[in-house]
Design a protein around this motif. Sequence first.
Motif, PDB file in Angstrom:
ATOM      1  N   LEU A 251      54.217 -58.934  44.255  1.00 17.65           N
ATOM      2  CA  LEU A 251      53.981 -60.313  43.819  1.00 17.65           C
ATOM      3  C   LEU A 251      52.571 -60.519  43.270  1.00 17.65           C
ATOM      4  O   LEU A 251      52.371 -61.189  42.278  1.00 17.65           O
ATOM      5  N   GLN A 252      51.550 -60.019  43.951  1.00 13.64           N
ATOM      6  CA  GLN A 252      50.157 -60.119  43.524  1.00 13.64           C
ATOM      7  C   GLN A 252      49.768 -61.563  43.190  1.00 13.64           C
ATOM      8  O   GLN A 252      49.431 -61.899  42.046  1.00 13.64           O
ATOM      9  N   VAL A 253      49.809 -62.412  44.190  1.00 16.60           N
ATOM     10  CA  VAL A 253      49.449 -63.824  44.015  1.00 16.60           C
ATOM     11  C   VAL A 253      47.966 -63.940  43.666  1.00 16.60           C
ATOM     12  O   VAL A 253      47.141 -63.133  44.103  1.00 16.60           O
ATOM     13  N   SER A 254      47.622 -64.955  42.868  1.00 17.61           N
ATOM     14  CA  SER A 254      46.249 -65.048  42.370  1.00 17.61           C
ATOM     15  C   SER A 254      45.614 -66.426  42.512  1.00 17.61           C
ATOM     16  O   SER A 254      44.399 -66.558  42.338  1.00 17.61           O
ATOM     17  N   TRP A 255      46.381 -67.466  42.823  1.00 13.86           N
ATOM     18  CA  TRP A 255      45.843 -68.838  42.891  1.00 13.86           C
ATOM     19  C   TRP A 255      46.681 -69.652  43.856  1.00 13.86           C
ATOM     20  O   TRP A 255      47.902 -69.455  43.911  1.00 13.86           O
ATOM     21  N   PRO A 256      46.054 -70.603  44.623  1.00 17.72           N
ATOM     22  CA  PRO A 256      44.631 -70.905  44.752  1.00 17.72           C
ATOM     23  C   PRO A 256      43.988 -70.063  45.856  1.00 17.72           C
ATOM     24  O   PRO A 256      44.593 -69.824  46.904  1.00 17.72           O
ATOM     25  N   GLU A 257      42.782 -69.624  45.645  1.00 18.29           N
ATOM     26  CA  GLU A 257      42.088 -68.780  46.602  1.00 18.29           C
ATOM     27  C   GLU A 257      41.880 -69.494  47.932  1.00 18.29           C
ATOM     28  O   GLU A 257      41.880 -68.869  48.983  1.00 18.29           O
ATOM     29  N   LEU A 262      49.910 -71.959  49.602  1.00 13.82           N
ATOM     30  CA  LEU A 262      50.382 -72.347  48.275  1.00 13.82           C
ATOM     31  C   LEU A 262      50.151 -71.274  47.224  1.00 13.82           C
ATOM     32  O   LEU A 262      50.453 -71.478  46.055  1.00 13.82           O
ATOM     33  N   ARG A 263      49.615 -70.123  47.597  1.00 12.57           N
ATOM     34  CA  ARG A 263      49.188 -69.130  46.617  1.00 12.57           C
ATOM     35  C   ARG A 263      50.383 -68.549  45.846  1.00 12.57           C
ATOM     36  O   ARG A 263      51.389 -68.167  46.433  1.00 12.57           O
ATOM     37  N   PHE A 286      35.155 -64.420  43.381  1.00 12.86           N
ATOM     38  CA  PHE A 286      33.750 -64.645  43.024  1.00 12.86           C
ATOM     39  C   PHE A 286      33.395 -66.130  42.943  1.00 12.86           C
ATOM     40  O   PHE A 286      32.586 -66.542  42.112  1.00 12.86           O
ATOM     41  N   GLY A 287      34.014 -66.947  43.781  1.00 11.36           N
ATOM     42  CA  GLY A 287      33.730 -68.376  43.789  1.00 11.36           C
ATOM     43  C   GLY A 287      34.696 -69.215  42.992  1.00 11.36           C
ATOM     44  O   GLY A 287      34.694 -70.449  43.096  1.00 11.36           O
ATOM     45  N   SER A 288      35.553 -68.598  42.192  1.00  9.55           N
ATOM     46  CA  SER A 288      36.593 -69.320  41.458  1.00  9.55           C
ATOM     47  C   SER A 288      37.778 -69.546  42.388  1.00  9.55           C
ATOM     48  O   SER A 288      37.886 -68.944  43.456  1.00  9.55           O
ATOM     49  N   GLN A 289      38.687 -70.425  41.965  1.00 11.36           N
ATOM     50  CA  GLN A 289      39.946 -70.575  42.689  1.00 11.36           C
ATOM     51  C   GLN A 289      40.965 -69.521  42.259  1.00 11.36           C
ATOM     52  O   GLN A 289      42.021 -69.394  42.865  1.00 11.36           O
ATOM     53  N   HIS A 290      40.648 -68.765  41.202  1.00 12.64           N
ATOM     54  CA  HIS A 290      41.515 -67.689  40.727  1.00 12.64           C
ATOM     55  C   HIS A 290      40.954 -66.336  41.158  1.00 12.64           C
ATOM     56  O   HIS A 290      39.757 -66.080  40.991  1.00 12.64           O
TER      57      HIS A 290
END
Length: 301
Positions: A251-257, A262-263, A286-290
């Motif tokens: 799956l490799q979920v990426s958002w929200p960190e 909910l990712r 790195f501080g993003s939500q992605h």
Amino acid sequence: MAGTVAGRLAWTAWPFELCSNFPVQLGIIALVAGLLAVVLRARITFVIALVCLVVNGVVVGQTLNTNVRPARAQSPRLSFGHLNAQTRPIEVDALGRHILATQPDVFVVLDPTQFDVPRLTQSAPGYRIRRSGRHSSPDPAYVRTIVFSRVPVDVVRHPRDPAFGSSAVEMTIETTNAEPVSLLVFGTESPTTPARAHHRDQTLNAAARWSRRQSARRIVMGDFNATPWSPSFHRLTHDGRLFDSLDGFGLQVSWPESNVALRIPIDHALLGPGLAATDRGTGPAFGSQHRSLHVTITAAR
């Protein structure tokens, strides 16, 4: 039940399309509801929950059951990565160390803050830095994307199609013994309102048009704000004649960190028929939500 039905009928209208992006969460809700129904002896609720669990489970299972596209043996590899900074301050030094440690051939930062731009350009010594902005921007100096490269890269620019949003960049990666690779990296608007969902779909349609104009060795990458289960995503892969690099990698979920519950996987790398993925994964945010995304490609067999 309403969410499951709306998600699986492939309705593109907002907000029904939103439901298609959350089969994992809908399945978990159905599982909890079914367990409660057993305790409370609520038979009708149990049957509804079981149907929802099976339907959403089949959808997710089909994604998990995909296979990696076969690659040509001994063919050279190229690695790509991107991070959607979302116009918010990010951990520039940590990102630079990550790039130097993982050594991607090309890494793209979408929507950096203008305060971070000077530091980003100096964060990965040895990499060539390219900046790109939107042609129609009131401020031509406003940087929308930063490209790190350690391989020859040509024609780095914002795509000419006006349907692309501000954070988009296209380029050509030269290779020594094969046809060049065309790369498009872009971000879309989050579909939180009908208007934003429409703009998101316009950008995805523009990406499909861009893809059809390129050779078989092409990559369409970025924050699509759509999961592999979304009808908007399916239209992009079909109209753009693209394959999902996620196939065979889970799956490799990426958002929200910031919210594990909910990712979902909304950051993608799609490949033309001439390419196959040999490695794919998500990295730090790195501080993003992605979370950042990386993919290694080679010639398809």
